[in-house]
Write a protein that holds these residues in place. Structure first.
Motif, mmCIF file in Angstrom:
data_model
loop_
_atom_site.group_PDB
_atom_site.id
_atom_site.type_symbol
_atom_site.label_atom_id
_atom_site.label_comp_id
_atom_site.label_asym_id
_atom_site.label_seq_id
_atom_site.Cartn_x
_atom_site.Cartn_y
_atom_site.Cartn_z
ATOM 1 N N PHE A 1 48.002 68.769 -80.057
ATOM 2 C CA PHE A 1 46.973 67.887 -81.041
ATOM 3 C C PHE A 1 47.262 67.599 -82.336
ATOM 4 C CE2 PHE A 1 43.173 68.947 -77.843
ATOM 5 C CZ PHE A 1 43.487 67.830 -76.786
ATOM 6 N N ILE A 2 47.797 68.776 -82.914
ATOM 7 C CA ILE A 2 48.196 68.820 -84.199
ATOM 8 C C ILE A 2 49.340 67.878 -84.626
ATOM 9 C CG2 ILE A 2 49.357 70.142 -86.220
ATOM 10 C CD1 ILE A 2 48.022 72.369 -85.143
ATOM 11 N N ILE A 3 50.317 67.970 -83.599
ATOM 12 C CA ILE A 3 51.588 66.867 -83.670
ATOM 13 C C ILE A 3 50.886 65.530 -83.494
ATOM 14 C CG2 ILE A 3 53.609 66.013 -82.523
ATOM 15 C CD1 ILE A 3 54.059 69.313 -81.654
ATOM 16 N N GLY A 4 50.161 65.225 -82.439
ATOM 17 C CA GLY A 4 49.466 63.886 -82.193
ATOM 18 C C GLY A 4 48.647 63.454 -83.345
ATOM 19 N N TYR A 5 48.003 64.249 -83.885
ATOM 20 C CA TYR A 5 47.313 63.656 -85.192
ATOM 21 C C TYR A 5 48.159 63.110 -86.110
ATOM 22 C CZ TYR A 5 43.867 63.515 -88.935
ATOM 23 O OH TYR A 5 43.398 63.343 -90.219
ATOM 24 N N HIS A 6 49.293 63.435 -86.533
ATOM 25 C CA HIS A 6 50.366 62.956 -87.363
ATOM 26 C C HIS A 6 50.685 61.629 -86.817
ATOM 27 C CE1 HIS A 6 50.127 65.745 -90.444
ATOM 28 N NE2 HIS A 6 50.108 66.881 -89.531
ATOM 29 N N LYS A 7 50.944 61.496 -85.479
ATOM 30 C CA LYS A 7 51.628 60.364 -84.990
ATOM 31 C C LYS A 7 50.884 59.148 -85.202
ATOM 32 C CE LYS A 7 54.513 62.534 -81.508
ATOM 33 N NZ LYS A 7 55.902 61.744 -81.940
ATOM 34 N N VAL A 8 49.511 59.131 -85.455
ATOM 35 C CA VAL A 8 48.561 57.996 -85.795
ATOM 36 C C VAL A 8 48.636 57.805 -87.319
ATOM 37 C CG1 VAL A 8 46.359 56.949 -85.540
ATOM 38 C CG2 VAL A 8 47.124 58.518 -83.936
ATOM 39 N N SER B 1 36.342 68.954 -84.493
ATOM 40 C CA SER B 1 37.383 69.207 -83.579
ATOM 41 C C SER B 1 37.439 67.980 -82.693
ATOM 42 C CB SER B 1 37.106 70.529 -82.718
ATOM 43 O OG SER B 1 35.892 70.479 -81.933
ATOM 44 N N LEU B 2 36.054 67.218 -82.312
ATOM 45 C CA LEU B 2 36.043 66.182 -81.397
ATOM 46 C C LEU B 2 36.837 65.075 -81.924
ATOM 47 C CD1 LEU B 2 32.454 66.375 -80.060
ATOM 48 C CD2 LEU B 2 34.511 66.996 -78.722
ATOM 49 N N SER C 1 44.275 62.453 -82.121
ATOM 50 C CA SER C 1 45.413 63.104 -81.353
ATOM 51 C C SER C 1 45.756 62.550 -80.120
ATOM 52 C CB SER C 1 45.315 64.678 -81.239
ATOM 53 O OG SER C 1 45.136 64.958 -82.526
ATOM 54 N N SER C 2 44.789 62.258 -79.340
ATOM 55 C CA SER C 2 45.056 61.754 -78.142
ATOM 56 C C SER C 2 45.625 60.321 -78.002
ATOM 57 C CB SER C 2 43.601 61.754 -77.090
ATOM 58 O OG SER C 2 42.652 60.606 -77.861
ATOM 59 N N PHE C 3 45.072 59.646 -79.171
ATOM 60 C CA PHE C 3 45.761 58.231 -79.245
ATOM 61 C C PHE C 3 47.383 58.436 -79.649
ATOM 62 C CE2 PHE C 3 41.723 56.617 -79.117
ATOM 63 C CZ PHE C 3 41.758 55.379 -78.484
ATOM 64 N N LEU D 1 43.898 74.944 -88.231
ATOM 65 C CA LEU D 1 45.022 73.928 -88.841
ATOM 66 C C LEU D 1 44.605 72.677 -88.186
ATOM 67 C CD1 LEU D 1 48.382 76.150 -87.834
ATOM 68 C CD2 LEU D 1 47.131 75.387 -90.134
ATOM 69 N N LEU D 2 44.278 72.544 -86.856
ATOM 70 C CA LEU D 2 43.595 71.213 -86.599
ATOM 71 C C LEU D 2 42.573 70.729 -87.341
ATOM 72 C CD1 LEU D 2 43.926 68.939 -84.623
ATOM 73 C CD2 LEU D 2 42.518 70.321 -82.894
ATOM 74 N N LEU D 3 41.216 71.443 -87.531
ATOM 75 C CA LEU D 3 40.073 71.097 -87.999
ATOM 76 C C LEU D 3 40.452 70.632 -89.565
ATOM 77 C CD1 LEU D 3 37.732 73.849 -86.666
ATOM 78 C CD2 LEU D 3 38.139 71.589 -85.851
ATOM 79 N N LYS D 4 41.326 71.306 -90.243
ATOM 80 C CA LYS D 4 41.672 71.087 -91.570
ATOM 81 C C LYS D 4 42.191 69.916 -91.759
ATOM 82 C CE LYS D 4 42.138 72.427 -95.870
ATOM 83 N NZ LYS D 4 40.958 72.900 -96.761
#
Length: 384
Positions: A18-25, A189-190, A196-198, A334-337
């Motif tokens: 999810f952390i990686i996916g977040y940066h891809k958007v 988190s949601l 991240s899913s996108f 790390l994700l929430l931040k």
């Protein structure tokens, strides 16, 4: 112990993904200046008198051509003075317009919901769609506050991207109490998971408080047919349909200018009922990825919740329990931040630490109650 380790590290890998996916958007940056897209904004409501004034004020502040947008409020059998508040606002703006104090007033109409299914909100949206003048539909809630550049940014995104559906962020306006901070952290988190899913090209979440789609595609897909026996899910099930139709044209709009604000509930029983409603639709998901991730997240939290018992039964040693707890604490943070920084919000250390102890048990409680219990929503009882 091997199975426990496999499940726990699956959770950690999931959060890392999810952390990686977040940066891809990428954060959206507009390159357009003119307003072109005509919108119909649909707002179902039931007994929202305490919230409507804030929403109506935010509508008035929107920076967008008034002739390109209409607002359809759909009354779902309100017993308070919600309709009077909307009508008063409408009349006040009409009088101001006649006096030259407000040259452009929003096009606002109030409709009555036509109930045909077990889902009041889906019925309300369907009712409004029949009256909608425009092809681009936006849904939001009556307890929300809209950012002033909301429509302007959505329009720019549509002009720059070929899309049928757009998912956008929602943020909680929380106070400093633990109950509010707990909900704030869970909602972060949601929202982070949604983005991240996108980024991972496996979208499975959306929020009806900030969702846009084309009316013609909605009709082509037969709207909510097939899932209107389920009270909630006006966002998720529609997302599933649009993804099956043309996945690449379902996109996420990552921009601070479109963050819709809403509010946490103010009591623990209300929170339980709300989360049961959210969880009750999970069994009907068609997106396998969403189900798998749900199982992994539940497993990770269950392991932490039962770790003290595992230690007592000598299934797990104390050092392993502490290591697991701290590792989960770190990766979750790390994700929430990342989401908190995007929303310009802070994560209080004390609230986060307390929530980390409470949340695993809360997750199990909601899971069990969503299976065996009915739930209350808008003074109505809904069965599983």
């Amino acid at each position: 112990m091997i199975l426990i380790s496999i499940l726990f590290y699956s959770y950690i890998v999931c959060i890392l993904a999810f952390i990686i996916g977040y940066h891809k958007v990428n954060v959206f940056k507009s390159t357009t200046t003119s307003n072109k897209t005509a919108f119909t904004v649909i707002i179902p409501f039931r007994n929202e008198a305490k919230n409507l004034s804030k929403l109506l004020d935010s509508i008035q502040q929107l920076k967008y051509s008034k002739n390109l947008v209409e607002f359809l409020f759909v009354d779902d059998d309100s017993t308070d003075n919600s309709i009077e508040i909307i009508n008063f606002y409408f009349e006040r703006n009409r009088e101001a317009s006649h006096l030259g104090l407000n040259s452009a007033r929003p096009d606002i109409r109030v409709l009555s919901n036509k109930r045909v299914s077990n889902s009041p909100k889906k019925d309300a949206i369907t009712t409004a769609l029949k009256d909608a003048k425009n092809n681009w539909i936006i849904t939001t809630d009556a307890d929300c506050i809209l950012p002033k550049n909301w429509l302007k940014t959505i329009d720019a995104f549509i002009q720059q991207n070929n899309c049928n559906m757009i998912v956008a962020p929602v943020s909680y306006e929380a106070n400093s109490t633990f109950l509010h901070q707990f909900q704030h952290l869970e909602f972060l988190s949601l929202q982070a998971t949604t983005i991240s899913s996108f980024g991972l090209r496996t979208p499975f979440l959306a929020n009806g408080a900030n969702l846009m789609y084309r009316k013609d595609i909605f009709e082509k897909l037969n709207g909510f047919d097939g899932n209107n026996a389920i009270a909630s899910g006006d966002d998720i099930f529609l997302l599933e349909k649009f993804l099956r139709f043309y996945k690449e044209k379902v996109q996420y709009l990552k921009s601070k200018d479109v963050i819709v604000k809403t509010f946490p509930v103010n009591s623990f029983p209300e929170l339980i009922e709300q989360r049961i409603r959210w969880a009750s639709k999970t069994a009907n998901y068609n997106l396998v990825v969403g189900k798998i991730i749900g199982v992994i997240v539940l497993a990770g939290n269950t392991i932490i919740a039962f770790a003290p018992l595992f230690v007592l039964l000598k299934i797990m040693n104390f050092k392993t329990f502490i290591f697991y707890f701290l590792l989960k604490l770190l990766f979750d943070y790390l994700l929430l931040k990342k989401m908190a920084l995007f929303e310009n919000k802070k994560i209080g250390f004390k609230a986060y630490l307390k929530s980390s102890f409470v949340y695993p048990y809360f997750t199990i409680l909601i899971f069990l109650k969503s299976i065996f219990s009915n739930y209350q929503w808008k003074e109505r009882t809904f069965k599983k």
